[in-house]
Motif scaffolding. Structure first.
Motif, PDB file in Angstrom:
ATOM      1  N   UNK A  61      17.075  30.030  26.233  1.00 28.84           N
ATOM      2  CA  UNK A  61      17.809  30.104  24.965  1.00 28.84           C
ATOM      3  C   UNK A  61      17.214  31.156  24.039  1.00 28.84           C
ATOM      4  N   UNK A  62      15.897  31.290  24.068  1.00 32.19           N
ATOM      5  CA  UNK A  62      15.221  32.240  23.184  1.00 32.19           C
ATOM      6  C   UNK A  62      15.537  33.690  23.538  1.00 32.19           C
ATOM      7  N   UNK A  63      16.006  33.919  24.763  1.00 31.15           N
ATOM      8  CA  UNK A  63      16.285  35.279  25.228  1.00 31.15           C
ATOM      9  C   UNK A  63      17.766  35.651  25.147  1.00 31.15           C
ATOM     10  N   UNK A  64      18.611  34.667  25.061  1.00 31.16           N
ATOM     11  CA  UNK A  64      20.052  34.931  25.066  1.00 31.16           C
ATOM     12  C   UNK A  64      20.463  35.820  23.897  1.00 31.16           C
ATOM     13  N   UNK A  65      21.255  36.840  24.206  1.00 28.88           N
ATOM     14  CA  UNK A  65      21.750  37.741  23.171  1.00 28.88           C
ATOM     15  C   UNK A  65      20.805  38.863  22.803  1.00 28.88           C
ATOM     16  N   UNK A  66      19.547  38.771  23.232  1.00 26.48           N
ATOM     17  CA  UNK A  66      18.567  39.819  22.917  1.00 26.48           C
ATOM     18  C   UNK A  66      18.014  40.513  24.158  1.00 26.48           C
ATOM     19  N   UNK A  67      17.861  39.763  25.231  1.00 28.53           N
ATOM     20  CA  UNK A  67      17.286  40.304  26.466  1.00 28.53           C
ATOM     21  C   UNK A  67      18.355  40.424  27.530  1.00 28.53           C
ATOM     22  N   UNK A  68      18.207  41.449  28.377  1.00 32.30           N
ATOM     23  CA  UNK A  68      19.111  41.618  29.509  1.00 32.30           C
ATOM     24  C   UNK A  68      18.293  41.864  30.760  1.00 32.30           C
ATOM     25  N   UNK A  69      18.511  41.023  31.759  1.00 32.12           N
ATOM     26  CA  UNK A  69      17.825  41.185  33.030  1.00 32.12           C
ATOM     27  C   UNK A  69      18.759  41.886  34.007  1.00 32.12           C
ATOM     28  N   UNK A  70      18.183  42.774  34.810  1.00 36.09           N
ATOM     29  CA  UNK A  70      18.980  43.461  35.825  1.00 36.09           C
ATOM     30  C   UNK A  70      18.080  43.792  37.006  1.00 36.09           C
ATOM     31  N   UNK A  71      18.702  44.095  38.123  1.00 37.74           N
ATOM     32  CA  UNK A  71      17.925  44.421  39.306  1.00 37.74           C
ATOM     33  C   UNK A  71      18.612  45.500  40.109  1.00 37.74           C
ATOM     34  N   UNK A  72      17.782  46.276  40.786  1.00 38.22           N
ATOM     35  CA  UNK A  72      18.260  47.311  41.703  1.00 38.22           C
ATOM     36  C   UNK A  72      17.850  46.848  43.088  1.00 38.22           C
ATOM     37  N   UNK A  73      18.794  46.284  43.812  1.00 35.02           N
ATOM     38  CA  UNK A  73      18.456  45.702  45.115  1.00 35.02           C
ATOM     39  C   UNK A  73      18.008  46.754  46.117  1.00 35.02           C
ATOM     40  N   UNK A  74      18.522  47.943  46.006  1.00 36.98           N
ATOM     41  CA  UNK A  74      18.134  49.001  46.943  1.00 36.98           C
ATOM     42  C   UNK A  74      16.671  49.379  46.785  1.00 36.98           C
ATOM     43  N   UNK A  75      16.170  49.213  45.565  1.00 38.92           N
ATOM     44  CA  UNK A  75      14.781  49.579  45.277  1.00 38.92           C
ATOM     45  C   UNK A  75      13.877  48.362  45.115  1.00 38.92           C
ATOM     46  N   UNK A  76      14.436  47.167  45.290  1.00 37.28           N
ATOM     47  CA  UNK A  76      13.665  45.934  45.061  1.00 37.28           C
ATOM     48  C   UNK A  76      12.951  45.984  43.714  1.00 37.28           C
ATOM     49  N   UNK A  77      13.677  46.396  42.709  1.00 39.46           N
ATOM     50  CA  UNK A  77      13.105  46.553  41.372  1.00 39.46           C
ATOM     51  C   UNK A  77      13.872  45.701  40.373  1.00 39.46           C
ATOM     52  N   UNK A  78      13.112  45.103  39.484  1.00 41.47           N
ATOM     53  CA  UNK A  78      13.654  44.215  38.464  1.00 41.47           C
ATOM     54  C   UNK A  78      13.368  44.808  37.094  1.00 41.47           C
ATOM     55  N   UNK A  79      14.302  44.616  36.177  1.00 47.13           N
ATOM     56  CA  UNK A  79      14.145  45.134  34.821  1.00 47.13           C
ATOM     57  C   UNK A  79      14.391  44.021  33.806  1.00 47.13           C
ATOM     58  N   UNK A  80      13.795  44.206  32.631  1.00 45.91           N
ATOM     59  CA  UNK A  80      14.100  43.332  31.506  1.00 45.91           C
ATOM     60  C   UNK A  80      14.174  44.201  30.266  1.00 45.91           C
TER      61      UNK A  80
END
Length: 120
Positions: A61-80
């Motif tokens: 709940x503390x992250x909703x609306x402010x943080x966005x998580x994403x990933x690049x499966x080809x690179x096995x990389x995660x972002x925030x």
């Protein structure tokens, strides 16, 4: 084994932004859910957000609306991507990855952590 290398932490003023990255490497057969946890001083470690291999995302709940998580499966990389940061976001952020390596069951792997400090 799986190695996780995190980057992007640092010091930022309240209201600012940071982007965390986590690159997974090693003898990886397959990657499942990837996520970010954090631990503030004197507090328990908590889930911030995670993203499954099919793209489903989940946020505290503390992250909703402010943080966005994403990933690049080809690179096995995660972002925030963290926007509108608050002093209470100050914590060590840990990348977590559920992965399959050869001759072993699915396991959870943790990064070494990256410090995020938000000044008021």
């Amino acid at each position: 084994q799986v190695q996780l290398v995190e980057s992007g932490g640092g010091l930022v003023q309240a209201g600012g932004s940071l982007r965390l990255s986590c690159a997974a490497s090693g003898s990886i057969v397959s990657v499942g859910t990837m996520g970010w946890h954090r631990q503030a001083p004197g507090k328990q470690r908590e889930l911030v957000a995670d993203a499954s291999s099919d793209g489903t995302t989940n946020y505290a709940d503390s992250a909703k609306g402010r943080f966005t998580i994403s990933r690049d499966n080809a690179k096995n990389t995660l972002y925030l991507q963290m926007n509108s940061l608050k002093p209470e976001d100050t914590a060590v952020f840990y990348c977590t990855v559920r992965a399959k390596v050869p001759f072993a069951p699915w396991s959870d792997f943790w990064g070494q952590g990256t410090q995020v400090t938000v000044s008021s």
